[in-house]
Design a protein around this motif. Sequence first.
Motif, PDB file in Angstrom:
ATOM      1  N   CYS A 293       0.952  -1.186   0.048  1.00  0.00           N
ATOM      2  CA  CYS A 293      -0.118   0.092   0.052  1.00  0.00           C
ATOM      3  C   CYS A 293       1.058   1.230   0.122  1.00  0.00           C
ATOM      4  O   CYS A 293       0.681   2.378  -0.648  1.00  0.00           O
ATOM      5  N   THR A 294       2.026   1.210   0.667  1.00  0.00           N
ATOM      6  CA  THR A 294       2.944   2.593   0.752  1.00  0.00           C
ATOM      7  C   THR A 294       3.366   2.606  -0.767  1.00  0.00           C
ATOM      8  O   THR A 294       3.726   3.844  -0.879  1.00  0.00           O
ATOM      9  N   ARG A 295       3.818   1.782  -1.180  1.00  0.00           N
ATOM     10  CA  ARG A 295       4.332   1.578  -2.720  1.00  0.00           C
ATOM     11  C   ARG A 295       3.049   1.932  -3.694  1.00  0.00           C
ATOM     12  O   ARG A 295       3.558   2.118  -4.892  1.00  0.00           O
ATOM     13  N   ARG A 296       2.064   2.004  -3.469  1.00  0.00           N
ATOM     14  CA  ARG A 296       0.951   1.964  -4.255  1.00  0.00           C
ATOM     15  C   ARG A 296       0.840   0.929  -5.299  1.00  0.00           C
ATOM     16  O   ARG A 296       0.708   1.344  -6.446  1.00  0.00           O
ATOM     17  N   GLU A 297       1.686  -0.118  -4.947  1.00  0.00           N
ATOM     18  CA  GLU A 297       1.589  -1.251  -5.981  1.00  0.00           C
ATOM     19  C   GLU A 297       0.364  -2.208  -6.164  1.00  0.00           C
ATOM     20  O   GLU A 297      -0.052  -2.442  -4.917  1.00  0.00           O
ATOM     21  N   TRP A 298      -0.007  -2.134  -7.127  1.00  0.00           N
ATOM     22  CA  TRP A 298      -1.346  -3.035  -7.305  1.00  0.00           C
ATOM     23  C   TRP A 298      -1.328  -4.470  -6.831  1.00  0.00           C
ATOM     24  O   TRP A 298      -0.311  -5.098  -7.045  1.00  0.00           O
ATOM     25  N   LEU A 299      -2.287  -4.818  -6.062  1.00  0.00           N
ATOM     26  CA  LEU A 299      -2.245  -6.311  -5.323  1.00  0.00           C
ATOM     27  C   LEU A 299      -3.304  -7.121  -5.561  1.00  0.00           C
ATOM     28  O   LEU A 299      -4.565  -6.722  -5.583  1.00  0.00           O
ATOM     29  N   VAL A 300      -3.148  -8.172  -5.697  1.00  0.00           N
ATOM     30  CA  VAL A 300      -4.232  -9.353  -5.434  1.00  0.00           C
ATOM     31  C   VAL A 300      -4.080  -9.782  -4.011  1.00  0.00           C
ATOM     32  O   VAL A 300      -2.995 -10.568  -3.788  1.00  0.00           O
TER      33      VAL A 300
END
Length: 541
Positions: A293-300
């Motif tokens: 979330c901190t890196r705003r990396e899209w996540l499954v």
Amino acid sequence: MDRPNAAYIEKLPADTVLARAARPVLAEMAAEIESEPVSLILTDATGTVLQRYTGDRELAVTLDCVDLAPGFRYAESEVGTNGIGTALEVGAPLLIRGDEHYNGLLRKFSCAGALVTHPVTGTLLGVVDLTTLERNTNTLLLSFAKLAASRIKDRILAETDELDRALLRDYHAACQRSSRPVIAVGDEVLMMNARTQQKFDSRDQAAIIDRTRDSRGRTEAFTTLADLPSGITARLSYQPTFVAGRLAGGIVRVREQVAKAHTLDVGRPLALHSIVGSSAQWRHTVRGVVDVCTRREWLVLDGEPGVGKTALLRAAHTHVRDGHDFAVLDAATLDAVELLEQVATALDVGSDVAVVHAHVLRNDDLSALSELLQTVRLDSPSDEPWVVLSMHVSHGVSDTHPILRLFPKTIIVPPLRHHLEDIPELVTHFLGIAAEGKVSMSTAASNQLMRMSWRGNIAHLRTVLDEIGRRRRSGVIEPQDLPPECHATTRRTLTQLEALERDAVVDALALHGGDKAAAARSLGMSRATIYRKIRDFGVVF
């Protein structure tokens, strides 16, 4: 009783261990008595008739009149004393003569029942029964039934040996082809090579074995990730082993996905609102979501229902991006068109987005969502929104679906049975909400909760604790205060009827202070029956 009241089961299992082994044995033995007025019958462990061999036409018609035929259940509770149901109740072979039957219409018959148990595990599989007209009663009936049961057990043992040999062959082949950790898992077999023991400490081994057991019975190959207590993420690749179309088990190859030296710092627990748990595996998962979330990396975010995926997403977002809009949209409750519209609207205003229960979407709806998100990726400004898909991948979404290419990271939220050490903290947290902090739980009661498998995960635990909080508003909760389901440690999923039976047994035991004989009398069942149900349901009292 005017006539037997045997329940009828429409769909009988055709390919069970018992049915496969019994078919050739009973066919051969039925040929030996083809000219005799005797019927050779096989039932499952509930007394449901699976197979019937009858050479005498008159006897076959007479048996049909009392529903002693395939599909009908001859449990003692439904038709009274009989060679099938009573053998199951007392747990021993026996001969029931005509006048010993409870049901009047059955007194014209004599029957002998012998139990069939699994030769390796001792599990009760069913009954072999010989039934004839009362005038033909002979003590040899019981001897013949016991011989048939013995031959079926021998056949099961031979088949088990064949399946185990095939699994062992694939296990050795996997170990020879690779220097990596390898595990073999079958119904009664669990083996791990020396490399597995060298590579992982005892806690990680226990977690891997627990996760490996989840693959039992799976007929398709699959790969999953397991976050271990040490902080290592392991990739488990399962390949099934078959013998003539029968599942023998499977081989699991284990690969370390993230080396310990490079894992996130899980030593310092993160204080996230409403998120409870201090086990290494749970802290590793929480920190992983916060980091993404901190890196705003899209996540499954993958995991079984009830593990706390949505709560974890909300808490991580509040912790990292407090004050920034976060649209949590439920694919299970929104129409697909409405869902896409709301996703588009949220992204247009710069909101972060989570689509939960995404695995329920059809392939074409997932493709439409993929196209929408791809457009956002191409057109969005540098302040790209955080997008999450929450799902249970093994229940609907192919791991090759194009939408997953947009999400570089997958984190698996562990089921509660993989971090049972967090239960005391969860209990304190949920009881504090349900009973406003006026109720606590004893160590003995908490330990009992930790013996359960919690197939409904944290959501299931919270439901149980909410119910306790409604009934107990102050004081200390002891084991006897727990609901009936918490006194049963069986790992299998119970039917609704079985759950009702389990609750009745536990309530009766509680009422009579654990006296099994008194509990049996109050329920109108024999002591043999209540002992069997206590064993089958894993009742702890």
